[in-house]
Design an enzyme around this catalytic site. Structure first.
Site, PDB file in Angstrom:
ATOM      1  N   TRP A   6       2.146   1.118  -3.388  1.00 48.33           N
ATOM      2  CA  TRP A   6       1.703   1.875  -4.457  1.00 48.33           C
ATOM      3  C   TRP A   6       0.883   3.851  -3.727  1.00 48.33           C
ATOM      4  O   TRP A   6       0.614   4.262  -5.227  1.00 48.33           O
ATOM      5  CB  TRP A   6      -0.065   1.347  -4.185  1.00 48.33           C
ATOM      6  CG  TRP A   6      -1.357   1.770  -4.628  1.00 48.33           C
ATOM      7  CD1 TRP A   6      -1.400   1.419  -6.184  1.00 48.33           C
ATOM      8  CD2 TRP A   6      -2.109   2.563  -4.443  1.00 48.33           C
ATOM      9  NE1 TRP A   6      -2.913   1.913  -6.556  1.00 48.33           N
ATOM     10  CE2 TRP A   6      -3.091   2.117  -5.470  1.00 48.33           C
ATOM     11  CE3 TRP A   6      -2.827   3.307  -2.890  1.00 48.33           C
ATOM     12  CZ2 TRP A   6      -4.544   3.432  -5.237  1.00 48.33           C
ATOM     13  CZ3 TRP A   6      -4.159   3.566  -3.311  1.00 48.33           C
ATOM     14  CH2 TRP A   6      -4.395   3.760  -4.774  1.00 48.33           C
ATOM     15  N   HIS A   7       1.172   3.795  -2.876  1.00 48.15           N
ATOM     16  CA  HIS A   7       0.955   4.945  -2.794  1.00 48.15           C
ATOM     17  C   HIS A   7       2.205   6.184  -3.301  1.00 48.15           C
ATOM     18  O   HIS A   7       2.260   7.637  -4.106  1.00 48.15           O
ATOM     19  CB  HIS A   7       0.385   5.877  -1.388  1.00 48.15           C
ATOM     20  CG  HIS A   7      -0.193   5.956  -1.069  1.00 48.15           C
ATOM     21  ND1 HIS A   7      -1.065   4.505  -0.377  1.00 48.15           N
ATOM     22  CD2 HIS A   7      -1.668   6.165  -0.481  1.00 48.15           C
ATOM     23  CE1 HIS A   7      -2.244   4.424   0.047  1.00 48.15           C
ATOM     24  NE2 HIS A   7      -3.107   5.664   0.303  1.00 48.15           N
ATOM     25  N   GLY A   8       2.964   5.978  -3.307  1.00 48.50           N
ATOM     26  CA  GLY A   8       4.480   6.798  -3.589  1.00 48.50           C
ATOM     27  C   GLY A   8       5.815   6.350  -2.731  1.00 48.50           C
ATOM     28  O   GLY A   8       5.582   5.877  -1.793  1.00 48.50           O
ATOM     29  N   SER A  57       0.549  -1.090  -0.143  1.00 44.48           N
ATOM     30  CA  SER A  57       0.037   0.795   0.041  1.00 44.48           C
ATOM     31  C   SER A  57       0.982   1.447   0.009  1.00 44.48           C
ATOM     32  O   SER A  57       0.102   2.133  -0.374  1.00 44.48           O
ATOM     33  CB  SER A  57      -1.018  -0.096   1.286  1.00 44.48           C
ATOM     34  OG  SER A  57      -1.936   0.624   0.855  1.00 44.48           O
TER      35      SER A  57
END
Length: 465
Positions: free
Chosen positions: A357-359, A354
Protein backbone atom coordinates in the site's frame (compact mmCIF):
# COMPACT_ATOMS: atom_id res chain seq x y z
CA UNK A 1 2.01 35.28 -6.47
CA UNK A 2 4.54 32.62 -7.66
CA UNK A 3 7.34 34.73 -6.13
CA UNK A 4 5.45 34.95 -2.82
CA UNK A 5 4.93 31.18 -2.84
CA UNK A 6 8.63 30.61 -3.48
CA UNK A 7 9.67 32.93 -0.64
CA UNK A 8 7.16 31.32 1.75
CA UNK A 9 8.34 27.85 0.78
CA UNK A 10 11.98 28.81 1.28
CA UNK A 11 11.17 30.30 4.69
CA UNK A 12 9.86 27.00 6.06
CA UNK A 13 12.24 24.79 4.07
CA UNK A 14 9.82 23.04 1.70
CA UNK A 15 9.21 23.03 -2.05
CA UNK A 16 6.44 25.09 -3.68
CA UNK A 17 4.30 21.99 -4.48
CA UNK A 18 4.51 20.89 -0.85
CA UNK A 19 3.59 24.39 0.36
CA UNK A 20 0.59 24.43 -2.00
CA UNK A 21 -0.51 21.07 -0.61
CA UNK A 22 -0.06 22.24 3.00
CA UNK A 23 -2.13 25.37 2.38
CA UNK A 24 -4.96 23.34 0.81
CA UNK A 25 -4.64 20.79 3.58
CA UNK A 26 -5.11 23.44 6.27
CA UNK A 27 -8.07 24.87 4.30
CA UNK A 28 -9.85 21.53 4.82
CA UNK A 29 -10.61 22.78 8.36
CA UNK A 30 -12.85 25.75 7.38
CA UNK A 31 -14.25 23.75 4.45
CA UNK A 32 -15.25 20.97 6.86
CA UNK A 33 -16.74 23.50 9.27
CA UNK A 34 -18.99 24.95 6.53
CA UNK A 35 -20.33 21.43 5.88
CA UNK A 36 -22.24 21.71 9.17
CA UNK A 37 -24.48 24.42 7.72
CA UNK A 38 -25.23 22.96 4.28
CA UNK A 39 -28.96 22.17 4.05
CA UNK A 40 -30.36 18.71 3.17
CA UNK A 41 -28.55 15.39 2.91
CA UNK A 42 -28.23 15.70 -0.87
CA UNK A 43 -26.71 19.17 -0.49
CA UNK A 44 -24.18 17.86 2.04
CA UNK A 45 -23.13 15.00 -0.25
CA UNK A 46 -22.79 17.39 -3.19
CA UNK A 47 -20.79 19.90 -1.13
CA UNK A 48 -18.51 17.13 0.20
CA UNK A 49 -17.83 15.85 -3.33
CA UNK A 50 -17.29 19.25 -5.00
CA UNK A 51 -15.14 20.70 -2.22
CA UNK A 52 -12.97 17.56 -2.12
CA UNK A 53 -12.50 17.54 -5.90
CA UNK A 54 -11.71 21.28 -5.98
CA UNK A 55 -9.12 21.02 -3.21
CA UNK A 56 -7.55 18.08 -5.07
CA UNK A 57 -7.36 20.20 -8.21
CA UNK A 58 -5.68 23.07 -6.33
CA UNK A 59 -3.22 20.72 -4.61
CA UNK A 60 -2.25 18.29 -7.37
CA UNK A 61 -3.78 19.53 -10.62
CA UNK A 62 -6.64 18.31 -12.78
CA UNK A 63 -5.13 14.87 -13.42
CA UNK A 64 -5.48 13.96 -9.73
CA UNK A 65 -9.27 13.78 -9.98
CA UNK A 66 -8.97 11.54 -13.05
CA UNK A 67 -6.77 9.19 -11.03
CA UNK A 68 -9.26 9.20 -8.16
CA UNK A 69 -12.11 8.48 -10.53
CA UNK A 70 -10.58 5.19 -11.70
CA UNK A 71 -10.78 3.19 -8.41
CA UNK A 72 -14.01 4.96 -7.48
CA UNK A 73 -15.72 3.87 -10.71
CA UNK A 74 -14.25 0.37 -10.60
CA UNK A 75 -15.46 -0.04 -7.02
CA UNK A 76 -18.95 1.27 -7.71
CA UNK A 77 -19.37 -0.80 -10.88
CA UNK A 78 -18.30 -3.94 -9.05
CA UNK A 79 -20.97 -3.25 -6.40
CA UNK A 80 -23.62 -2.70 -9.07
CA UNK A 81 -22.73 -5.62 -11.34
CA UNK A 82 -20.96 -8.25 -9.22
CA UNK A 83 -22.20 -7.85 -5.65
CA UNK A 84 -21.28 -11.38 -4.45
CA UNK A 85 -17.65 -10.72 -5.45
CA UNK A 86 -17.45 -6.93 -5.21
CA UNK A 87 -15.23 -6.96 -2.11
CA UNK A 88 -12.40 -9.04 -3.55
CA UNK A 89 -12.75 -7.46 -7.02
CA UNK A 90 -12.47 -3.94 -5.62
CA UNK A 91 -9.53 -5.00 -3.46
CA UNK A 92 -7.67 -6.35 -6.51
CA UNK A 93 -8.64 -3.49 -8.84
CA UNK A 94 -7.93 -0.82 -6.21
CA UNK A 95 -4.54 -2.15 -5.18
CA UNK A 96 -3.65 -2.93 -8.78
CA UNK A 97 -4.24 0.63 -9.89
CA UNK A 98 -2.50 2.05 -6.82
CA UNK A 99 0.57 -0.11 -7.45
CA UNK A 100 0.61 1.05 -11.07
CA UNK A 101 0.59 4.69 -9.95
CA UNK A 102 3.31 4.00 -7.39
CA UNK A 103 5.52 2.48 -10.09
CA UNK A 104 4.77 5.15 -12.71
CA UNK A 105 5.25 8.19 -10.47
CA UNK A 106 7.90 6.68 -8.14
CA UNK A 107 6.28 8.81 -5.46
CA UNK A 108 8.66 7.70 -2.72
CA UNK A 109 11.61 9.31 -4.51
CA UNK A 110 9.56 12.47 -5.06
CA UNK A 111 8.68 12.67 -1.35
CA UNK A 112 12.32 12.18 -0.37
CA UNK A 113 13.34 15.06 -2.65
CA UNK A 114 10.66 17.41 -1.33
CA UNK A 115 8.10 16.86 -4.09
CA UNK A 116 4.53 15.67 -3.81
CA UNK A 117 1.86 14.13 -6.02
CA UNK A 118 -1.64 12.71 -5.69
CA UNK A 119 -0.46 9.18 -4.86
CA UNK A 120 -0.69 9.76 -1.10
CA UNK A 121 -4.33 10.84 -1.39
CA UNK A 122 -4.99 7.91 -3.74
CA UNK A 123 -3.70 5.58 -1.01
CA UNK A 124 -6.36 6.80 1.44
CA UNK A 125 -9.06 6.78 -1.23
CA UNK A 126 -8.23 3.17 -2.15
CA UNK A 127 -8.87 2.00 1.41
CA UNK A 128 -12.21 3.85 1.55
CA UNK A 129 -13.38 2.35 -1.76
CA UNK A 130 -12.38 -1.18 -0.70
CA UNK A 131 -14.06 -0.97 2.71
CA UNK A 132 -17.29 0.30 1.12
CA UNK A 133 -17.36 -2.61 -1.34
CA UNK A 134 -16.53 -5.20 1.31
CA UNK A 135 -19.26 -3.89 3.61
CA UNK A 136 -21.76 -4.01 0.74
CA UNK A 137 -20.60 -7.58 0.07
CA UNK A 138 -21.15 -8.40 3.77
CA UNK A 139 -24.73 -7.21 3.40
CA UNK A 140 -25.48 -10.48 1.55
CA UNK A 141 -24.25 -12.71 4.40
CA UNK A 142 -26.20 -14.04 7.35
CA UNK A 143 -25.59 -12.31 10.66
CA UNK A 144 -24.28 -15.47 12.32
CA UNK A 145 -21.51 -15.59 9.70
CA UNK A 146 -20.28 -12.09 10.56
CA UNK A 147 -18.04 -10.64 13.23
CA UNK A 148 -19.41 -7.82 15.37
CA UNK A 149 -17.51 -5.20 13.35
CA UNK A 150 -18.94 -6.59 10.12
CA UNK A 151 -22.46 -6.46 11.54
CA UNK A 152 -21.94 -2.84 12.53
CA UNK A 153 -20.51 -1.66 9.20
CA UNK A 154 -22.30 -3.80 6.62
CA UNK A 155 -24.42 -2.10 3.96
CA UNK A 156 -27.76 -3.64 3.04
CA UNK A 157 -28.58 -1.14 0.29
CA UNK A 158 -26.30 0.26 -2.40
CA UNK A 159 -25.38 3.89 -1.67
CA UNK A 160 -26.34 6.34 -4.40
CA UNK A 161 -23.50 7.54 -6.59
CA UNK A 162 -23.54 11.05 -5.08
CA UNK A 163 -23.42 9.54 -1.57
CA UNK A 164 -20.50 7.38 -2.68
CA UNK A 165 -18.50 10.26 -4.21
CA UNK A 166 -19.23 12.48 -1.20
CA UNK A 167 -17.93 9.74 1.10
CA UNK A 168 -14.77 9.26 -0.99
CA UNK A 169 -13.78 12.94 -1.32
CA UNK A 170 -15.52 14.45 1.72
CA UNK A 171 -14.12 17.97 2.19
CA UNK A 172 -10.57 16.84 1.34
CA UNK A 173 -10.47 14.10 4.01
CA UNK A 174 -8.83 11.83 1.41
CA UNK A 175 -5.64 13.93 1.55
CA UNK A 176 -4.21 12.18 4.61
CA UNK A 177 -7.14 10.38 6.18
CA UNK A 178 -8.43 9.33 8.50
CA UNK A 179 -10.18 6.35 6.94
CA UNK A 180 -13.78 6.01 8.12
CA UNK A 181 -16.74 3.83 7.22
CA UNK A 182 -19.49 4.55 4.67
CA UNK A 183 -22.17 3.71 7.23
CA UNK A 184 -20.76 6.28 9.68
CA UNK A 185 -20.58 8.88 6.90
CA UNK A 186 -24.24 8.30 5.95
CA UNK A 187 -25.44 8.42 9.56
CA UNK A 188 -23.50 11.64 10.17
CA UNK A 189 -24.86 13.28 7.03
CA UNK A 190 -28.43 12.25 7.83
CA UNK A 191 -28.05 13.07 11.56
CA UNK A 192 -28.86 9.54 12.74
CA UNK A 193 -27.59 7.36 15.59
CA UNK A 194 -25.11 9.28 17.77
CA UNK A 195 -25.58 12.41 15.64
CA UNK A 196 -29.35 12.46 16.14
CA UNK A 197 -30.86 14.93 18.65
CA UNK A 198 -31.33 13.13 21.97
CA UNK A 199 -31.99 13.58 25.65
CA UNK A 200 -28.28 14.27 26.06
CA UNK A 201 -28.93 17.71 24.62
CA UNK A 202 -28.11 19.52 21.39
CA UNK A 203 -25.21 18.59 19.15
CA UNK A 204 -22.01 18.93 21.19
CA UNK A 205 -19.60 21.74 20.40
CA UNK A 206 -16.49 20.51 18.56
CA UNK A 207 -14.43 23.62 19.21
CA UNK A 208 -12.59 22.50 22.35
CA UNK A 209 -11.42 19.26 20.73
CA UNK A 210 -10.54 21.13 17.51
CA UNK A 211 -8.38 23.65 19.36
CA UNK A 212 -6.61 20.81 21.18
CA UNK A 213 -5.82 19.12 17.84
CA UNK A 214 -4.57 22.41 16.33
CA UNK A 215 -2.37 23.08 19.36
CA UNK A 216 -0.89 19.59 19.02
CA UNK A 217 -0.27 20.24 15.31
CA UNK A 218 1.56 23.50 16.08
CA UNK A 219 3.80 21.84 18.69
CA UNK A 220 4.59 18.94 16.36
CA UNK A 221 5.52 21.21 13.44
CA UNK A 222 7.67 23.45 15.67
CA UNK A 223 9.58 20.44 17.02
CA UNK A 224 10.00 18.98 13.53
CA UNK A 225 11.37 22.25 12.12
CA UNK A 226 13.79 22.50 15.06
CA UNK A 227 15.12 18.93 14.73
CA UNK A 228 15.17 18.28 10.99
CA UNK A 229 18.29 20.38 10.19
CA UNK A 230 20.25 18.21 12.64
CA UNK A 231 18.76 14.74 12.04
CA UNK A 232 17.86 13.91 8.45
CA UNK A 233 18.32 11.41 5.61
CA UNK A 234 21.44 13.08 4.13
CA UNK A 235 23.01 12.82 7.58
CA UNK A 236 22.57 9.05 7.54
CA UNK A 237 24.63 8.88 4.34
CA UNK A 238 27.15 11.57 5.22
CA UNK A 239 30.87 11.12 5.86
CA UNK A 240 30.49 12.10 9.53
CA UNK A 241 28.14 9.16 10.12
CA UNK A 242 30.62 6.77 8.53
CA UNK A 243 33.32 7.90 10.95
CA UNK A 244 31.26 7.35 14.10
CA UNK A 245 31.31 4.31 16.34
CA UNK A 246 28.45 1.89 16.94
CA UNK A 247 26.66 3.76 19.75
CA UNK A 248 26.74 7.14 18.04
CA UNK A 249 25.44 5.62 14.78
CA UNK A 250 22.65 3.89 16.69
CA UNK A 251 21.83 7.15 18.47
CA UNK A 252 21.67 9.05 15.18
CA UNK A 253 19.35 6.42 13.71
CA UNK A 254 17.11 6.80 16.75
CA UNK A 255 17.03 10.60 16.45
CA UNK A 256 16.39 10.45 12.69
CA UNK A 257 13.37 8.20 13.20
CA UNK A 258 12.19 10.30 16.15
CA UNK A 259 12.45 13.50 14.09
CA UNK A 260 10.66 12.07 11.04
CA UNK A 261 7.66 11.01 13.15
CA UNK A 262 6.81 14.61 14.13
CA UNK A 263 6.00 15.41 10.50
CA UNK A 264 3.36 12.68 10.52
CA UNK A 265 2.07 13.81 13.91
CA UNK A 266 1.52 17.29 12.42
CA UNK A 267 -0.31 16.01 9.34
CA UNK A 268 -2.59 13.71 11.34
CA UNK A 269 -3.35 16.42 13.89
CA UNK A 270 -4.55 18.76 11.12
CA UNK A 271 -6.73 16.05 9.56
CA UNK A 272 -8.11 15.24 13.02
CA UNK A 273 -9.04 18.90 13.54
CA UNK A 274 -10.87 19.01 10.18
CA UNK A 275 -12.93 15.89 10.89
CA UNK A 276 -13.74 17.02 14.44
CA UNK A 277 -14.92 20.49 13.44
CA UNK A 278 -17.25 18.97 10.83
CA UNK A 279 -18.92 16.88 13.53
CA UNK A 280 -17.99 13.53 11.95
CA UNK A 281 -15.27 13.11 14.59
CA UNK A 282 -17.87 12.43 17.30
CA UNK A 283 -17.46 8.80 18.40
CA UNK A 284 -19.85 8.59 21.33
CA UNK A 285 -20.48 9.76 24.86
CA UNK A 286 -18.87 8.99 28.20
CA UNK A 287 -20.77 7.15 30.93
CA UNK A 288 -20.25 10.05 33.34
CA UNK A 289 -23.00 12.29 34.62
CA UNK A 290 -23.50 14.50 32.74
CA UNK A 291 -22.26 12.58 29.68
CA UNK A 292 -19.44 14.23 27.74
CA UNK A 293 -18.80 13.87 24.01
CA UNK A 294 -15.85 11.80 22.78
CA UNK A 295 -14.02 12.84 19.62
CA UNK A 296 -11.92 9.77 18.81
CA UNK A 297 -13.23 8.82 15.36
CA UNK A 298 -10.60 10.96 13.63
CA UNK A 299 -7.78 10.19 16.05
CA UNK A 300 -4.90 8.80 14.02
CA UNK A 301 -2.06 8.94 16.51
CA UNK A 302 -1.37 8.94 20.23
CA UNK A 303 1.96 10.75 20.35
CA UNK A 304 2.90 9.76 23.90
CA UNK A 305 1.65 6.23 23.25
CA UNK A 306 4.11 5.88 20.37
CA UNK A 307 7.12 7.48 22.02
CA UNK A 308 6.65 5.64 25.35
CA UNK A 309 5.18 2.35 24.14
CA UNK A 310 5.78 -0.44 26.63
CA UNK A 311 5.47 -3.06 23.91
CA UNK A 312 5.73 -3.20 20.13
CA UNK A 313 2.30 -4.87 20.14
CA UNK A 314 0.84 -1.53 21.25
CA UNK A 315 2.23 0.42 18.27
CA UNK A 316 -0.54 -0.44 15.74
CA UNK A 317 -3.02 0.80 18.37
CA UNK A 318 -1.39 4.23 18.65
CA UNK A 319 0.30 4.88 15.27
CA UNK A 320 -1.70 5.54 12.08
CA UNK A 321 -4.62 4.22 14.12
CA UNK A 322 -7.33 4.29 11.47
CA UNK A 323 -5.21 2.55 8.82
CA UNK A 324 -4.15 -0.05 11.41
CA UNK A 325 -7.83 -0.59 12.22
CA UNK A 326 -8.60 -0.95 8.50
CA UNK A 327 -5.82 -3.52 8.06
CA UNK A 328 -7.11 -5.51 11.02
CA UNK A 329 -10.75 -5.55 9.87
CA UNK A 330 -10.21 -6.02 6.13
CA UNK A 331 -7.02 -8.11 5.97
CA UNK A 332 -5.94 -9.69 9.28
CA UNK A 333 -9.34 -10.81 10.59
CA UNK A 334 -10.57 -12.01 7.19
CA UNK A 335 -7.54 -14.28 6.78
CA UNK A 336 -8.36 -16.14 10.00
CA UNK A 337 -10.34 -19.30 9.32
CA UNK A 338 -13.41 -19.86 11.44
CA UNK A 339 -12.60 -21.74 14.63
CA UNK A 340 -8.84 -21.12 14.32
CA UNK A 341 -6.50 -18.65 15.98
CA UNK A 342 -4.46 -16.10 14.03
CA UNK A 343 -0.75 -16.73 13.72
CA UNK A 344 2.42 -15.33 12.17
CA UNK A 345 1.04 -15.84 8.64
CA UNK A 346 -1.84 -13.40 9.24
CA UNK A 347 0.56 -10.91 10.82
CA UNK A 348 3.06 -11.14 7.95
CA UNK A 349 0.32 -10.95 5.28
CA UNK A 350 -1.12 -7.84 6.93
CA UNK A 351 2.27 -6.15 7.18
CA UNK A 352 3.05 -7.06 3.56
CA UNK A 353 -0.27 -5.54 2.45
CA UNK A 354 0.65 -2.38 4.34
CA UNK A 355 4.05 -2.34 2.65
CA UNK A 356 2.55 -2.70 -0.84
CA UNK A 357 0.00 0.00 0.00
CA UNK A 358 2.84 2.40 0.81
CA UNK A 359 4.70 1.61 -2.43
CA UNK A 360 6.91 -1.01 -4.04
CA UNK A 361 10.15 0.24 -2.56
CA UNK A 362 12.48 -2.29 -0.92
CA UNK A 363 12.71 -0.03 2.14
CA UNK A 364 8.94 -0.26 2.72
CA UNK A 365 8.90 -4.03 2.29
CA UNK A 366 11.84 -4.47 4.66
CA UNK A 367 10.33 -2.10 7.22
CA UNK A 368 7.04 -3.99 7.42
CA UNK A 369 8.72 -7.40 7.50
CA UNK A 370 10.84 -5.98 10.32
CA UNK A 371 7.62 -4.80 12.00
CA UNK A 372 6.20 -8.33 11.87
CA UNK A 373 9.40 -9.66 13.47
CA UNK A 374 9.35 -6.84 16.04
CA UNK A 375 5.77 -7.61 17.10
CA UNK A 376 6.39 -11.37 17.19
CA UNK A 377 9.45 -10.82 19.41
CA UNK A 378 7.46 -8.49 21.65
CA UNK A 379 4.81 -11.19 22.14
CA UNK A 380 7.52 -13.52 23.43
CA UNK A 381 8.56 -10.94 26.02
CA UNK A 382 4.91 -10.45 27.01
CA UNK A 383 4.37 -14.20 27.51
CA UNK A 384 7.43 -14.33 29.75
CA UNK A 385 6.16 -11.35 31.76
CA UNK A 386 2.83 -13.08 32.36
CA UNK A 387 4.51 -16.09 34.02
CA UNK A 388 6.36 -14.04 36.64
CA UNK A 389 4.68 -14.59 40.05
CA UNK A 390 3.57 -11.56 42.11
CA UNK A 391 6.36 -12.07 44.69
CA UNK A 392 8.98 -11.38 41.96
CA UNK A 393 7.88 -7.82 41.17
CA UNK A 394 11.47 -6.66 40.55
CA UNK A 395 11.97 -9.28 37.82
CA UNK A 396 8.68 -8.30 36.23
CA UNK A 397 9.70 -4.61 36.22
CA UNK A 398 13.03 -5.60 34.65
CA UNK A 399 11.19 -7.42 31.84
CA UNK A 400 8.96 -4.37 31.31
CA UNK A 401 12.08 -2.19 31.02
CA UNK A 402 13.61 -4.66 28.55
CA UNK A 403 10.38 -4.59 26.51
CA UNK A 404 10.43 -0.76 26.35
CA UNK A 405 14.12 -0.70 25.36
CA UNK A 406 13.49 -3.44 22.77
CA UNK A 407 10.61 -1.46 21.22
CA UNK A 408 12.65 1.77 21.02
CA UNK A 409 15.63 -0.03 19.52
CA UNK A 410 13.85 -2.09 16.86
CA UNK A 411 11.30 0.58 15.89
CA UNK A 412 13.87 3.25 15.12
CA UNK A 413 16.29 0.80 13.52
CA UNK A 414 13.47 -0.48 11.27
CA UNK A 415 12.32 3.07 10.43
CA UNK A 416 15.59 3.68 8.58
CA UNK A 417 14.32 1.50 5.71
CA UNK A 418 11.05 3.46 5.62
CA UNK A 419 13.00 6.71 5.29
CA UNK A 420 15.75 5.86 2.77
CA UNK A 421 13.65 3.39 0.68
CA UNK A 422 16.43 1.94 -1.50
CA UNK A 423 17.67 -1.61 -0.87
CA UNK A 424 21.36 -0.68 -0.97
CA UNK A 425 21.04 2.18 1.53
CA UNK A 426 18.78 0.18 3.85
CA UNK A 427 21.13 -2.80 4.00
CA UNK A 428 24.17 -0.54 4.41
CA UNK A 429 22.61 1.40 7.29
CA UNK A 430 21.39 -1.76 9.00
CA UNK A 431 24.86 -3.20 8.58
CA UNK A 432 26.43 -0.08 10.09
CA UNK A 433 24.90 -1.11 13.44
CA UNK A 434 25.57 -4.83 12.88
CA UNK A 435 21.93 -5.66 12.06
CA UNK A 436 21.11 -5.45 15.75
CA UNK A 437 17.44 -4.59 15.12
CA UNK A 438 17.02 -7.75 13.05
CA UNK A 439 19.10 -10.14 15.15
CA UNK A 440 17.40 -9.28 18.47
CA UNK A 441 13.78 -10.01 17.43
CA UNK A 442 14.78 -13.17 15.54
CA UNK A 443 16.73 -14.36 18.60
CA UNK A 444 13.69 -13.66 20.80
CA UNK A 445 11.38 -15.61 18.49
CA UNK A 446 13.77 -18.59 18.53
CA UNK A 447 14.14 -18.39 22.31
CA UNK A 448 10.37 -18.22 22.62
CA UNK A 449 10.17 -21.63 20.93
CA UNK A 450 12.77 -23.04 23.30
CA UNK A 451 11.80 -21.37 26.60
CA UNK A 452 8.06 -21.88 26.56
CA UNK A 453 6.36 -20.46 29.66
CA UNK A 454 3.85 -22.69 31.41
CA UNK A 455 0.25 -21.80 30.76
CA UNK A 456 -1.42 -20.22 33.80
CA UNK A 457 -3.54 -22.78 35.64
CA UNK A 458 -7.27 -22.35 35.23
CA UNK A 459 -9.50 -22.26 38.27
CA UNK A 460 -11.50 -25.35 39.21
CA UNK A 461 -14.79 -23.55 38.60
CA UNK A 462 -13.69 -22.56 35.11
CA UNK A 463 -12.61 -26.14 34.32
CA UNK A 464 -15.99 -27.53 35.42
CA UNK A 465 -17.70 -24.90 33.30
Amino acid sequence: MPFEMESMAAAIGVSVPVLRFLLCFVVTIPVSFIHRFVPSSFGKHLYAAISGAFLSYLSFGFSSNLHFLVPMLLGYLSMVLFRPYCGILTFLFGFGYLIGCHVYYMSGDAWKEGGIDATGALMVLTLKVISCAMNYNDGLLKEEELREVQKKNRLIQLPSFIEYVGYCLCCGSHFAGPVYEMKDYLEWTERKEIWAPSEKGPSPSPFGATIRALFQAAVCMALYLYLIPQYNIPGLNGPAYQGWGFWKRLGYQYMSGFTARWKYYFIWSISEAAIIVSGLGLSGWTETSPPRPQWDRAKNVDVLGVEFAKSAVQLPLVWNIQVSTWLRHYVYDRLVQKGKKPGFFQLLATQTTSAVWHGLYPGYIIFFVQSALMIAGSRVLYRWQQTIPPNMALVKKLLVFISVAYTILVLNYSAVGFMVLSLQETIALYGSVYYIGTIVPVALILLGNIIKPAKPARSKARKEK
